[in-house]
Design a protein around this motif. Structure first.
Motif, short mmCIF file in Angstrom:
data_model
loop_
_atom_site.label_atom_id
_atom_site.label_comp_id
_atom_site.label_asym_id
_atom_site.label_seq_id
_atom_site.Cartn_x
_atom_site.Cartn_y
_atom_site.Cartn_z
N VAL A 35 72.97 -46.71 -54.13
CA VAL A 35 72.07 -47.68 -54.74
C VAL A 35 72.71 -49.06 -54.77
N GLU A 114 67.77 -49.14 -63.51
CA GLU A 114 67.77 -48.09 -62.50
C GLU A 114 66.48 -47.28 -62.51
N LEU A 117 63.84 -49.20 -60.78
CA LEU A 117 64.09 -49.15 -59.35
C LEU A 117 63.68 -47.81 -58.77
N PHE A 118 63.99 -46.74 -59.50
CA PHE A 118 63.62 -45.40 -59.04
C PHE A 118 62.09 -45.28 -58.92
N ILE A 302 70.21 -43.53 -57.41
CA ILE A 302 69.64 -44.14 -58.61
C ILE A 302 69.64 -43.14 -59.76
N THR A 306 71.77 -43.25 -63.34
CA THR A 306 71.05 -43.20 -64.62
C THR A 306 71.59 -42.10 -65.52
N TYR A 368 65.25 -54.89 -61.97
CA TYR A 368 66.60 -54.50 -61.56
C TYR A 368 67.48 -55.72 -61.30
#
Length: 478
Positions: A35, A114, A117-118, A302, A306, A368
């Protein structure tokens, strides 16, 4: 009746059931090689251009020195409170509180960043690959719930998942890099990427690129937060810090060298604007299978980050609650899983609020980028306080003269190097909104100082800071 979190039925001591390899994996996975490369390289290239590998190389040097300093300090004070305890022992309770205060913004902002972003990455892949349209926030919420569940079950259980995800992401990333270089990159392999002259704005561009270089290393210290759960913490935490930092740092140098050559020295503007540069390279140099694997590796990374960040910040909150600096309820352990459930739920609630507020306000991708810059600027002072605290502690133990290089010179070097990205965030003045991000951190720090002064009205509360250090001794063998 005793509840699962009852302090009567459950001693507030974490189980030591993690090996040195578990700690290495947590630190390495927390940094998230895939990531970090997938999403931080574009931001860094926007500042440093083709000289981006230099930004990551300098960041690696800083991280290695910090890992050694923090590793030495962890031998003195192995505790789940990590930097909170380091600053307290070295500088004093107020600095310890401020370190924990800043660490909270550093670690806790990473989780919603994160998860946003995921959500957006998975949503995009499902739509483009399978024609399934699921909103990013639905996927983000599912990831949030999954991480919360694993953290509540226990670090050992979440560590197994983290280890699997970490192995997969690193393997796929290295395979792609080898293919790109074997095929000669965009227009040949150029080693001049390690020349500062390749930066379009000189060293200031490299310095700003270091913000995302240091962001990529955030988490190398997360092994220290497992100090009360790792077997033989005085030895294993130190090895985990050094080992994970070297491992991931080498991956970063190799991957940044590859991505610059994969896009071509004259195409850094395309790299900076590419939302998925490694997927682009997989499309150009590989095949559909490789593209799919790279995308899945990004999602894996990611998720691993997390999981790691939730474990780390929850245990910092747990120690601060256990020492009565935060509400004591946060320092209770779950009777069944022996985990700091209250602290985990508190951290998860904060992450959920930030995820939804930021995600809907500026979009998941910008969530992010902006939160990543803020958390890096917040955690850099924490690293600096740990280094200064280590020097002051060793001075109080009369160990500086015995080992001046280890106990004085190296910590000072790391602190000075950390000033590079910190100063570059102020001058030359970056473009909006990056020009206001440092001031958000400053305001947050000022609030922390005010809170600390209010807490000092009760001397006994502050006296407890740093007193509970697991079963570690108070003597240092320097």
């Amino acid at each position: 009746m005793s509840t699962p979190n009852s302090s009567v039925s459950t001693p507030n001591v974490l189980k030591r059931n993690l090996s040195v390899w578990d700690a290495v994996v947590m630190s390495a996975a927390f940094m998230g090689p895939a990531v970090s490369m997938y999403f931080n390289t574009g931001y860094a290239a926007g500042f440093a251009g083709a000289a981006m590998p230099i930004s990551f190389a300098i960041s690696l040097v800083i991280a290695i020195i910090l890992a050694k300093t923090i590793g030495e300090f962890s031998k003195v004070a192995p505790s789940a409170g990590a930097f909170y305890v380091f600053a307290s022992k070295g500088i004093g309770p107020r600095s310890g509180f401020l370190s924990g205060w800043l660490m909270f913004i550093g670690y806790s902002l990473l989780e919603p960043a994160e998860e946003a972003l995921f959500g957006t990455t998975a949503s995009s892949l499902l739509k483009s690959g399978l024609g399934i349209d699921i909103p990013w926030y639905v996927i983000s919420l599912l990831a949030w719930a999954f991480v919360l569940m694993l953290s509540c079950i226990g670090a050992k259980q979440s560590m197994k998942m983290t280890m699997i995800l970490f192995a997969g992401e690193v393997g796929v990333l290295l395979v792609l890099c080898c293919i790109v270089l074997a095929k000669g990159g965009h227009d040949g392999i150029h080693f001049e990427v390690f020349s500062p002259a390749m930066s379009p704005s000189g060293f200031s561009g490299i310095a700003l690129g270091m913000i995302y270089g240091m962001l990529s290393f955030v988490g190398f210290e997360s092994a220290t937060t497992l100090a009360e759960e790792v077997k033989n913490p005085k030895r294993n935490v130190y090895y985990a810090l050094i080992g994970s930092t070297l491992l991931v740092g080498c991956i970063y140098i190799f991957a940044t060298f590859t991505v610059v050559n994969g896009f071509g020295l004259k195409n850094m503007d395309k790299l900076a604007s590419d939302a998925s540069p490694f997927v682009t390279m997989a499309t150009q140099f590989g095949n559909t299978t490789l593209v799919t694997l790279i995308a899945l590796a990004g999602l894996s990374s990611i998720l691993a980050v997390t999981i790691g960040v939730n474990n780390a910040i929850a245990r910092v909150i747990y120690v601060m609650g256990r020492e009565k600096v935060l509400p004591s309820a946060l320092g209770k352990l779950n009777a069944r899983f022996h985990t700091p459930t209250n602290a985990i739920m508190f951290q998860s609630a904060v992450a959920l609020v930030l995820l939804l507020l930021m995600g809907f306000a500026v979009g998941p991708s910008n969530t992010y980028g902006y939160l990543g810059a803020i958390l890096t600027l917040g955690i850099i002072p924490v690293y600096m306080m740990a280094s200064v605290g280590y020097v002051l502690y060793q001075k109080s133990q009369s160990n500086v003269r015995k080992h001046p290089f280890k106990n004085l010179i190296l910590p000072i070097i790391s602190s000075l190097l950390l000033l590079i990205p910190l100063s570059a965030s102020f001058y030359p003045v970056p473009e909006f909104p990056y020009n206001i991000l440092p001031f958000i951190v400053i305001v947050y720090a000022i609030i922390g100082i005010i809170v600390a002064k209010r807490l000092e009205r009760d001397p006994e509360r502050f006296k407890r800071v740093g007193e509970i250090l697991g079963d570690a001794g108070s003597e240092v063998n320097a």
